[in-house]
Motif scaffolding. Sequence first.
Motif, PDB file in Angstrom:
ATOM      1  N   VAL A  16      39.632  46.443  40.635  1.00 51.96           N
ATOM      2  CA  VAL A  16      38.337  46.471  39.962  1.00 51.96           C
ATOM      3  C   VAL A  16      37.786  47.899  39.935  1.00 51.96           C
ATOM      4  N   LEU A  17      37.985  48.632  41.029  1.00 54.51           N
ATOM      5  CA  LEU A  17      37.504  50.013  41.088  1.00 54.51           C
ATOM      6  C   LEU A  17      38.157  50.866  40.002  1.00 54.51           C
ATOM      7  N   LEU A  18      39.459  50.699  39.803  1.00 51.46           N
ATOM      8  CA  LEU A  18      40.156  51.438  38.755  1.00 51.46           C
ATOM      9  C   LEU A  18      39.642  51.056  37.378  1.00 51.46           C
ATOM     10  N   MET A  19      39.378  49.775  37.164  1.00 44.46           N
ATOM     11  CA  MET A  19      38.838  49.330  35.884  1.00 44.46           C
ATOM     12  C   MET A  19      37.456  49.933  35.634  1.00 44.46           C
ATOM     13  N   CYS A  20      36.640  50.020  36.684  1.00 43.53           N
ATOM     14  CA  CYS A  20      35.307  50.637  36.550  1.00 43.53           C
ATOM     15  C   CYS A  20      35.424  52.106  36.165  1.00 43.53           C
ATOM     16  N   LEU A  35      30.138  42.794  33.891  1.00 41.65           N
ATOM     17  CA  LEU A  35      29.610  41.896  34.910  1.00 41.65           C
ATOM     18  C   LEU A  35      30.667  41.698  35.992  1.00 41.65           C
ATOM     19  N   LEU A  36      30.237  41.642  37.239  1.00 40.10           N
ATOM     20  CA  LEU A  36      31.131  41.559  38.389  1.00 40.10           C
ATOM     21  C   LEU A  36      31.333  40.101  38.793  1.00 40.10           C
ATOM     22  N   ILE A  37      32.594  39.749  39.042  1.00 41.30           N
ATOM     23  CA  ILE A  37      32.955  38.388  39.443  1.00 41.30           C
ATOM     24  C   ILE A  37      33.529  38.421  40.859  1.00 41.30           C
ATOM     25  N   GLY A  38      33.091  37.500  41.686  1.00 38.00           N
ATOM     26  CA  GLY A  38      33.591  37.455  43.059  1.00 38.00           C
ATOM     27  C   GLY A  38      33.003  36.271  43.798  1.00 38.00           C
ATOM     28  N   GLU A  39      32.943  36.373  45.103  1.00 38.87           N
ATOM     29  CA  GLU A  39      32.427  35.280  45.920  1.00 38.87           C
ATOM     30  C   GLU A  39      31.597  35.815  47.067  1.00 38.87           C
ATOM     31  N   LYS A  40      30.642  34.994  47.504  1.00 37.82           N
ATOM     32  CA  LYS A  40      29.807  35.330  48.653  1.00 37.82           C
ATOM     33  C   LYS A  40      30.403  34.742  49.919  1.00 37.82           C
ATOM     34  N   VAL A  51      34.145  41.462  45.516  1.00 43.01           N
ATOM     35  CA  VAL A  51      34.285  41.597  44.067  1.00 43.01           C
ATOM     36  C   VAL A  51      35.767  41.675  43.726  1.00 43.01           C
ATOM     37  N   SER A  52      36.241  40.745  42.885  1.00 41.05           N
ATOM     38  CA  SER A  52      37.672  40.668  42.597  1.00 41.05           C
ATOM     39  C   SER A  52      38.016  40.772  41.115  1.00 41.05           C
ATOM     40  N   ALA A  53      37.005  40.779  40.221  1.00 44.95           N
ATOM     41  CA  ALA A  53      37.310  40.838  38.789  1.00 44.95           C
ATOM     42  C   ALA A  53      36.093  41.324  38.017  1.00 44.95           C
ATOM     43  N   LEU A  54      36.337  41.706  36.764  1.00 52.01           N
ATOM     44  CA  LEU A  54      35.281  42.125  35.845  1.00 52.01           C
ATOM     45  C   LEU A  54      35.284  41.227  34.625  1.00 52.01           C
ATOM     46  N   SER A  55      34.105  41.030  34.052  1.00 53.92           N
ATOM     47  CA  SER A  55      33.975  40.419  32.734  1.00 53.92           C
ATOM     48  C   SER A  55      33.289  41.452  31.849  1.00 53.92           C
ATOM     49  N   ILE A  56      33.999  41.910  30.820  1.00 52.74           N
ATOM     50  CA  ILE A  56      33.514  43.024  30.007  1.00 52.74           C
ATOM     51  C   ILE A  56      33.049  42.487  28.660  1.00 52.74           C
ATOM     52  N   PRO A  57      31.740  42.450  28.420  1.00 53.16           N
ATOM     53  CA  PRO A  57      31.239  41.919  27.145  1.00 53.16           C
ATOM     54  C   PRO A  57      31.365  42.960  26.035  1.00 53.16           C
ATOM     55  N   ASN A  91      36.290  29.849  44.827  1.00 54.81           N
ATOM     56  CA  ASN A  91      34.995  29.570  44.214  1.00 54.81           C
ATOM     57  C   ASN A  91      34.360  30.892  43.788  1.00 54.81           C
ATOM     58  N   LEU A  92      34.682  31.336  42.577  1.00 58.64           N
ATOM     59  CA  LEU A  92      34.206  32.619  42.075  1.00 58.64           C
ATOM     60  C   LEU A  92      33.016  32.430  41.146  1.00 58.64           C
ATOM     61  N   ASN A  93      32.105  33.389  41.201  1.00 55.50           N
ATOM     62  CA  ASN A  93      30.900  33.342  40.372  1.00 55.50           C
ATOM     63  C   ASN A  93      30.552  34.760  39.918  1.00 55.50           C
ATOM     64  N   VAL A  94      29.602  34.865  38.999  1.00 51.20           N
ATOM     65  CA  VAL A  94      29.074  36.164  38.593  1.00 51.20           C
ATOM     66  C   VAL A  94      28.124  36.631  39.689  1.00 51.20           C
ATOM     67  N   ILE A  95      28.466  37.749  40.345  1.00 55.18           N
ATOM     68  CA  ILE A  95      27.686  38.168  41.518  1.00 55.18           C
ATOM     69  C   ILE A  95      27.124  39.594  41.380  1.00 55.18           C
ATOM     70  N   GLY A  96      27.226  40.191  40.183  1.00 58.61           N
ATOM     71  CA  GLY A  96      26.674  41.524  40.034  1.00 58.61           C
ATOM     72  C   GLY A  96      26.923  42.087  38.643  1.00 58.61           C
ATOM     73  N   TRP A  97      26.419  43.307  38.413  1.00 65.45           N
ATOM     74  CA  TRP A  97      26.642  43.975  37.142  1.00 65.45           C
ATOM     75  C   TRP A  97      26.996  45.434  37.397  1.00 65.45           C
ATOM     76  N   TYR A  98      27.634  46.030  36.410  1.00 63.66           N
ATOM     77  CA  TYR A  98      28.118  47.407  36.504  1.00 63.66           C
ATOM     78  C   TYR A  98      27.795  48.133  35.203  1.00 63.66           C
ATOM     79  N   HIS A  99      27.438  49.410  35.301  1.00 62.61           N
ATOM     80  CA  HIS A  99      27.331  50.234  34.097  1.00 62.61           C
ATOM     81  C   HIS A  99      27.557  51.701  34.449  1.00 62.61           C
ATOM     82  N   SER A 100      27.793  52.499  33.429  1.00 60.02           N
ATOM     83  CA  SER A 100      28.139  53.910  33.623  1.00 60.02           C
ATOM     84  C   SER A 100      26.959  54.813  33.291  1.00 60.02           C
TER      85      SER A 100
END
Length: 301
Positions: A16-20, A35-40, A51-57, A91-100
């Motif tokens: 995920v870090l490389l994708m960011c 948007l960041l996907i992962g679990e609490k 955080v284990s994945a990204l969803s890029i709109p 059990n993964l959910n949307v748990i955050g957001w990312y931007h540059s």
Amino acid sequence: MDKWDQLTEVFISDEVLLMCHNLALLTEKEEVAALLIGEKIITENGTTVSVSALSIPPRGEIKKDRVEIMSEDLVAAMEDAKQLSRAKGANLNVIGWYHSHPHITVWPSNVDLQTQLNLQNMDSCFLGIICSSYNTDPTTMMKEMNMVCFQSKRIDGLVHRVDIKFHVIPTACTSQLSLGIIVKHIETLYDELIKNYNQANEGNACPMTQLHNDSVYTLLGIHMLETVAKPMLQMLETQRESSTKRVQRLQAKLEQISLDDEYYCDGKRRTQEKPFNDDREIASVSGAPKKQQSGMVSSPV
């Protein structure tokens, strides 16, 4: 606030870090978001997020100093989280957001802090990550890229930044769904590029205008390949080499085990008989695995 609702640490995979980083380098003029996907994970000291994945709109309104997360983007990210949950059995959910932040400091603006505070109304552990790119250190004159993980908190009527400590954890292999998400994003950006190119050439463009548009189109396409496709290919090559070496080690270990022991089909170990003079001695072998140490690495900001 209950301690179970307090976000204490964040763990982010190197994938995920490389994708960011790739997304931040993709465009030098406009901000990009995901948007960041992962679990609490609930602990005795509070809550941590993995955080284990990204969803890029797809980008809606493209601006130099602002990026927006729309409600339909959240819905699409939730669908991505469901697919990843089924694939990974988690059990993964949307748990955050990312931007540059291209060409500006990594610290969140007042608009970023207010947006983060609004998102925390959905989930108190919702987090924000910002990556600054295309900045030059005035002392060393070297290009640098910084990241910050934060939340917002209202104190005396003002919204303040709360820094969250985050760690980077290694990924054994790239998931097909995560890879598909970033490939889909590259396709979306390429569609944007073609759309802008066609709009610029509408009507009877003069030869010089056509030549200029062709040059810009070519340069932007090359830039996209250099900043996203090429690093992703290098990452896959590195993981392929690592996986090949791991397979070789496991095959060697399996061959050694097959020489030393015999197994039933269900994996239970049979006792071996070894001759000792005229009698036979039953040899019991302990097969308890050794505990592996964590490979967690703290990421500098």
